[in-house]
Design a protein around this motif. Structure first.
Motif, PDB file in Angstrom:
ATOM      1  N   PRO A   1      61.202  63.538  41.483  1.00 16.42           N
ATOM      2  CA  PRO A   1      59.917  64.093  41.038  1.00 16.42           C
ATOM      3  C   PRO A   1      59.124  63.134  40.151  1.00 16.42           C
ATOM      4  CG  PRO A   1      61.660  64.925  39.647  1.00 16.42           C
ATOM      5  CD  PRO A   1      62.329  64.041  40.672  1.00 16.42           C
ATOM      6  N   LEU A   2      57.826  63.307  40.149  1.00 10.43           N
ATOM      7  CA  LEU A   2      56.929  62.568  39.262  1.00 10.43           C
ATOM      8  C   LEU A   2      55.663  63.382  39.045  1.00 10.43           C
ATOM      9  CD1 LEU A   2      54.717  60.084  41.167  1.00 10.43           C
ATOM     10  CD2 LEU A   2      56.737  60.986  42.348  1.00 10.43           C
TER      11      LEU A   2
ATOM     12  N   VAL B   1      51.411  71.892  50.367  1.00 11.96           N
ATOM     13  CA  VAL B   1      52.124  70.639  50.111  1.00 11.96           C
ATOM     14  C   VAL B   1      51.480  69.547  50.962  1.00 11.96           C
ATOM     15  CG1 VAL B   1      54.348  69.464  50.066  1.00 11.96           C
ATOM     16  CG2 VAL B   1      54.251  71.941  49.721  1.00 11.96           C
ATOM     17  N   ASP B   2      50.885  68.560  50.312  1.00 10.57           N
ATOM     18  CA  ASP B   2      50.268  67.437  51.005  1.00 10.57           C
ATOM     19  C   ASP B   2      51.337  66.366  51.207  1.00 10.57           C
ATOM     20  OD1 ASP B   2      48.610  65.507  52.042  1.00 10.57           O
ATOM     21  OD2 ASP B   2      47.698  64.973  50.129  1.00 10.57           O
ATOM     22  N   VAL B   3      51.692  66.105  52.446  1.00  4.37           N
ATOM     23  CA  VAL B   3      52.742  65.133  52.766  1.00  4.37           C
ATOM     24  C   VAL B   3      52.101  63.860  53.305  1.00  4.37           C
ATOM     25  CG1 VAL B   3      54.873  64.697  54.030  1.00  4.37           C
ATOM     26  CG2 VAL B   3      54.293  67.042  53.335  1.00  4.37           C
ATOM     27  N   SER B   4      52.360  62.737  52.638  1.00  2.00           N
ATOM     28  CA  SER B   4      51.872  61.431  53.083  1.00  2.00           C
ATOM     29  C   SER B   4      53.065  60.534  53.368  1.00  2.00           C
ATOM     30  CB  SER B   4      50.984  60.778  52.012  1.00  2.00           C
ATOM     31  OG  SER B   4      49.851  61.575  51.719  1.00  2.00           O
TER      32      SER B   4
ATOM     33  N   TYR C   1      44.178  64.288  42.209  1.00  2.00           N
ATOM     34  CA  TYR C   1      44.777  65.533  41.728  1.00  2.00           C
ATOM     35  C   TYR C   1      44.862  65.465  40.206  1.00  2.00           C
ATOM     36  CZ  TYR C   1      46.323  66.133  46.574  1.00  2.00           C
ATOM     37  OH  TYR C   1      46.354  66.267  47.938  1.00  2.00           O
ATOM     38  N   PRO C   2      44.912  66.611  39.537  1.00  2.44           N
ATOM     39  CA  PRO C   2      45.081  66.612  38.074  1.00  2.44           C
ATOM     40  C   PRO C   2      46.381  65.925  37.656  1.00  2.44           C
ATOM     41  CG  PRO C   2      44.390  68.784  38.857  1.00  2.44           C
ATOM     42  CD  PRO C   2      44.718  67.973  40.080  1.00  2.44           C
ATOM     43  N   ASP C   3      46.395  65.434  36.424  1.00  2.37           N
ATOM     44  CA  ASP C   3      47.526  64.643  35.946  1.00  2.37           C
ATOM     45  C   ASP C   3      48.851  65.392  35.992  1.00  2.37           C
ATOM     46  OD1 ASP C   3      45.920  62.480  35.509  1.00  2.37           O
ATOM     47  OD2 ASP C   3      45.880  62.654  33.319  1.00  2.37           O
ATOM     48  N   ASP C   4      48.867  66.697  35.733  1.00  6.16           N
ATOM     49  CA  ASP C   4      50.113  67.460  35.684  1.00  6.16           C
ATOM     50  C   ASP C   4      50.573  67.957  37.055  1.00  6.16           C
ATOM     51  OD1 ASP C   4      50.663  67.145  33.021  1.00  6.16           O
ATOM     52  OD2 ASP C   4      49.770  69.052  32.407  1.00  6.16           O
ATOM     53  N   THR C   5      49.883  67.558  38.113  1.00  7.01           N
ATOM     54  CA  THR C   5      50.293  67.963  39.460  1.00  7.01           C
ATOM     55  C   THR C   5      51.651  67.362  39.795  1.00  7.01           C
ATOM     56  OG1 THR C   5      47.982  68.061  40.168  1.00  7.01           O
ATOM     57  CG2 THR C   5      49.653  67.976  41.899  1.00  7.01           C
ATOM     58  N   LEU C   6      52.543  68.177  40.330  1.00  6.62           N
ATOM     59  CA  LEU C   6      53.871  67.703  40.715  1.00  6.62           C
ATOM     60  C   LEU C   6      53.814  66.964  42.048  1.00  6.62           C
ATOM     61  CD1 LEU C   6      56.997  67.649  40.417  1.00  6.62           C
ATOM     62  CD2 LEU C   6      57.032  69.827  41.657  1.00  6.62           C
ATOM     63  N   ALA C   7      54.458  65.803  42.088  1.00  2.16           N
ATOM     64  CA  ALA C   7      54.645  65.059  43.333  1.00  2.16           C
ATOM     65  C   ALA C   7      56.125  64.716  43.454  1.00  2.16           C
ATOM     66  CB  ALA C   7      53.791  63.791  43.358  1.00  2.16           C
ATOM     67  N   VAL C   8      56.552  64.431  44.669  1.00  2.48           N
ATOM     68  CA  VAL C   8      57.942  64.062  44.926  1.00  2.48           C
ATOM     69  C   VAL C   8      57.949  62.875  45.883  1.00  2.48           C
ATOM     70  CG1 VAL C   8      60.165  64.794  45.877  1.00  2.48           C
ATOM     71  CG2 VAL C   8      58.752  66.435  44.615  1.00  2.48           C
TER      72      VAL C   8
ATOM     73  N   LEU D   1      55.227  63.758  48.580  1.00  2.30           N
ATOM     74  CA  LEU D   1      54.814  65.154  48.697  1.00  2.30           C
ATOM     75  C   LEU D   1      54.071  65.548  47.421  1.00  2.30           C
ATOM     76  CD1 LEU D   1      57.276  64.773  50.660  1.00  2.30           C
ATOM     77  CD2 LEU D   1      57.823  67.167  50.239  1.00  2.30           C
ATOM     78  N   VAL D   2      52.885  66.098  47.558  1.00  3.13           N
ATOM     79  CA  VAL D   2      52.103  66.553  46.409  1.00  3.13           C
ATOM     80  C   VAL D   2      51.941  68.062  46.512  1.00  3.13           C
ATOM     81  CG1 VAL D   2      49.931  66.389  45.147  1.00  3.13           C
ATOM     82  CG2 VAL D   2      50.867  64.352  46.269  1.00  3.13           C
ATOM     83  N   PHE D   3      52.338  68.773  45.452  1.00  2.00           N
ATOM     84  CA  PHE D   3      52.269  70.231  45.411  1.00  2.00           C
ATOM     85  C   PHE D   3      50.936  70.639  44.783  1.00  2.00           C
ATOM     86  CE2 PHE D   3      56.561  69.207  46.144  1.00  2.00           C
ATOM     87  CZ  PHE D   3      57.109  70.278  46.840  1.00  2.00           C
ATOM     88  N   GLU D   4      50.053  71.161  45.614  1.00  2.00           N
ATOM     89  CA  GLU D   4      48.664  71.349  45.216  1.00  2.00           C
ATOM     90  C   GLU D   4      48.396  72.647  44.456  1.00  2.00           C
ATOM     91  OE1 GLU D   4      45.906  70.740  48.414  1.00  2.00           O
ATOM     92  OE2 GLU D   4      47.275  69.430  49.497  1.00  2.00           O
TER      93      GLU D   4
END
Length: 266
Positions: A28-29, A103-106, A46-53, A168-171
């Motif tokens: 996670p980041l 979930v935005d998957v790149s 995305y906002p700074d506190d958005t969770l990404a993996v 993965l970004v959790f929007e």
């Protein structure tokens, strides 16, 4: 799963339970950590506190995910086989683990219309703590004059025997607000070691010695080495000799090497 029931620990637990047996790892980041080290043109919107993996593939991925994917006749000759396998497993995990979630998957091989990558894989791995991204700027009194030396990530357990595959970004909400950043393990702390690593990666990457900069707990199998030693455009033909594809399937082979940490070498 309702957004209100999801936290970072749940997200990583679900992803690893789905993907670890196939040779992937999830870290996670916060989007803010990633954006903080990049110029505005490369930041995620995305906002700074958005969770990404960030999702990595380990040496086990080839035997545990890729070969079974081929055996199921799921591969088509329209794009790189590894790309197809990675997209299948990671997209399936995201949709099955988080139904109803945005979930935005790149993927590491995807480009924006501007021809910039959708995300910088090695930067994401570094800020998540998954792997240390060694860059030219990490070497004091550089010996290369004005020569450009590309950076490379080193994993504390796999050395260079891994690849960064997806982000993965959790929007839905700021699930990463309570996440505490963990620094990556500095496996190559000396100036001399970093010089040797960057020179091995930039000048002799085909011999793969840079991958052994730390003693890895696992490396690629011989079959995996054979596969990635073949030029990308010839890999469909190799798969045909292994019995996975019809002999004429190499007519529309891939044009770029997808076994990458970043847009460059595997």
């Amino acid at each position: 799963m309702a957004a209100s029931t999801v936290n970072v620990e749940t997200v990583i637990g679900l992803l690893n339970s789905s993907l670890k047996s196939q040779g992937f790892e999830a870290y996670p980041l916060k989007v803010g950590w990633y954006n903080a080290v990049l110029p505005p043109s490369l930041r995620l919107s995305y906002p700074d506190d958005t969770l990404a993996v960030v999702v990595l593939s380990t040496p086990a991925m080839f035997e545990q995910a890729f070969l079974p994917f081929l055996e199921q006749k799921s591969c088509h000759s329209l794009s790189d086989p590894i790309d197809q396998c990675v997209r299948h497993h990671i997209s399936s995990a995201a949709s099955q683990c988080f139904p109803g979630q945005k979930v935005d998957v790149s993927f590491d091989y995807e480009m924006l219309p501007s021809r910039k990558p959708k995300f910088l894989a090695q930067t994401a791995a570094h800020v998540s703590g998954a792997a240390f991204y060694y860059q030219q700027s990490d070497v004091a009194e550089q010996p290369w004059d004005k020569k450009k030396m590309f950076g490379v990530c080193v994993h504390p357990r796999f050395g260079g025997w891994f690849a960064i595959r997806a982000l993965l970004v959790f929007e839905d909400e700021a699930m990463g607000s309570e996440l505490v950043q963990q620094d990556p393990i500095d496996c190559v702390s000396s100036r001399e070691g970093r010089i040797q690593l960057l020179e091995a990666f930039n000048l002799h990457w085909k011999d793969w010695h840079y991958r052994d900069v730390v003693r890895p707990v696992q490396t690629y199998s011989q079959k995996q080495r054979d596969y990635f030693s073949v030029a990308p455009a010839q890999r469909f033909a190799l798969l045909s000799t292994w019995g996975f594809l019809p002999s004429d399937s190499d007519e529309a082979g891939p044009t770029s090497d997808a076994e990458t940490q970043v847009n460059g070498h595997g």
